[in-house]
Design a protein around this motif. Structure first.
Motif, PDB file in Angstrom:
ATOM      1  N   ALA A  44       0.768  -1.129  -0.144  1.00  0.00           N
ATOM      2  CA  ALA A  44      -0.027   0.063  -0.013  1.00  0.00           C
ATOM      3  C   ALA A  44       0.882   1.101  -0.055  1.00  0.00           C
ATOM      4  N   LEU A  45       1.737   1.456   0.794  1.00  0.00           N
ATOM      5  CA  LEU A  45       2.801   2.430   0.864  1.00  0.00           C
ATOM      6  C   LEU A  45       3.542   2.680  -0.593  1.00  0.00           C
ATOM      7  N   HIS A  54      -2.365  12.119   4.631  1.00  0.00           N
ATOM      8  CA  HIS A  54      -2.346  10.984   5.598  1.00  0.00           C
ATOM      9  C   HIS A  54      -1.092  10.527   6.280  1.00  0.00           C
ATOM     10  N   LEU A  55       0.032  10.694   5.534  1.00  0.00           N
ATOM     11  CA  LEU A  55       1.159  10.189   5.819  1.00  0.00           C
ATOM     12  C   LEU A  55       1.927  10.586   7.220  1.00  0.00           C
ATOM     13  N   LEU A  62       2.988   3.714  12.591  1.00  0.00           N
ATOM     14  CA  LEU A  62       4.070   2.753  12.240  1.00  0.00           C
ATOM     15  C   LEU A  62       5.212   2.667  13.074  1.00  0.00           C
ATOM     16  N   SER A  63       5.800   4.308  13.688  1.00  0.00           N
ATOM     17  CA  SER A  63       6.640   4.339  14.609  1.00  0.00           C
ATOM     18  C   SER A  63       6.343   3.542  15.879  1.00  0.00           C
ATOM     19  N   ARG A  64       5.188   3.741  16.295  1.00  0.00           N
ATOM     20  CA  ARG A  64       4.829   2.946  17.388  1.00  0.00           C
ATOM     21  C   ARG A  64       4.663   1.525  17.214  1.00  0.00           C
TER      22      ARG A  64
END
Length: 221
Positions: A44-45, A54-55, A62-64
């Motif tokens: 998807a990325l 939205h990024l 994603l970092s979490r």
């Protein structure tokens, strides 16, 4: 330098002469589902707008998740041991391993006349030239298929030489048939061939030389 365990299993535990699937089965462990989710994210990325509003929020989330995973990692040496002494050598393979998020994964099965064969579709993360699979990815698929063909024939080996002929572009987002067959064995040497086929035409082919471990050679009169 990390120490690789001296005791190593063969590439796959699945082929004993009766099974038809030669590579690791998916869905056997929770990490398979996690790896599949990561593949969805990567695909998807690759297809999302690079300046999308939205990024920033996605990056934070994603970092979490990355922090969560990094807090629960094992030492590299432990993972090397798990991979080489257990079934992970097949399950973590970058071409066929269901627990490896960079693997498509390619599933190979027994085909006629000594061939192994599978069908895989590669998305934009595997693109090289526009619309086509990166040549290095083609080589990885072929190397993996040749190794599995050796396993079907009776003995694995380490890749000593791999000659790739790129006959035409291999398109992304299109079913690709990956096939391989061991031609002959001479002592510890294994001579194996393979090809990628799209719409009935060969896009890339390989000739490989593999060297079997000394303790895997069966002596004949």
């Amino acid at each position: 330098m990390w120490e690789i365990p001296s005791r190593r299993r063969e590439l796959s535990r699945y082929f004993t002469g009766t099974e038809t699937q030669l590579t690791a089965e998916t869905g056997e462990a929770p990490i398979d589902d996690t790896a599949a989710a990561v593949r969805r994210i990567v695909d998807a990325l690759a297809r999302t707008a690079p300046r999308g509003e939205h990024l920033p929020g996605v990056t934070t989330e994603l970092s979490r998740i990355a922090d969560l995973l990094e807090a629960r990692t094992d030492p590299v040496q432990d993972r090397l041991t798990d991979i080489w002494e257990g079934d992970g050598v097949a399950r973590h393979d970058p071409a066929t391993g269901p627990e490896n998020p960079i693997a498509p994964p390619l599933i190979l099965r027994v085909a006629e006349e000594g061939w192994v064969e599978g069908v895989v579709e590669l998305g934009l993360p595997y693109q090289g030239p526009p619309g086509n699979v990166h040549g290095g990815i083609c080589a990885m698929l072929l190397d993996a298929a040749l190794a599995v063909a050796n396993h079907r024939a009776g003995t694995n080996g380490m890749t000593a030489q791999l000659n790739i002929r790129y006959q035409r572009p291999t398109p992304v987002c299109t079913p690709i048939t990956v096939r391989a067959k061991q031609l002959r064995a001479e002592g510890r040497k294994r001579f194996t061939v393979g090809e990628l086929v799209v719409d009935g035409r060969v896009t890339a082919s390989a000739e490989g030389l593999f060297i079997a471990r000394k303790d895997r050679v069966v002596k004949t009169e």
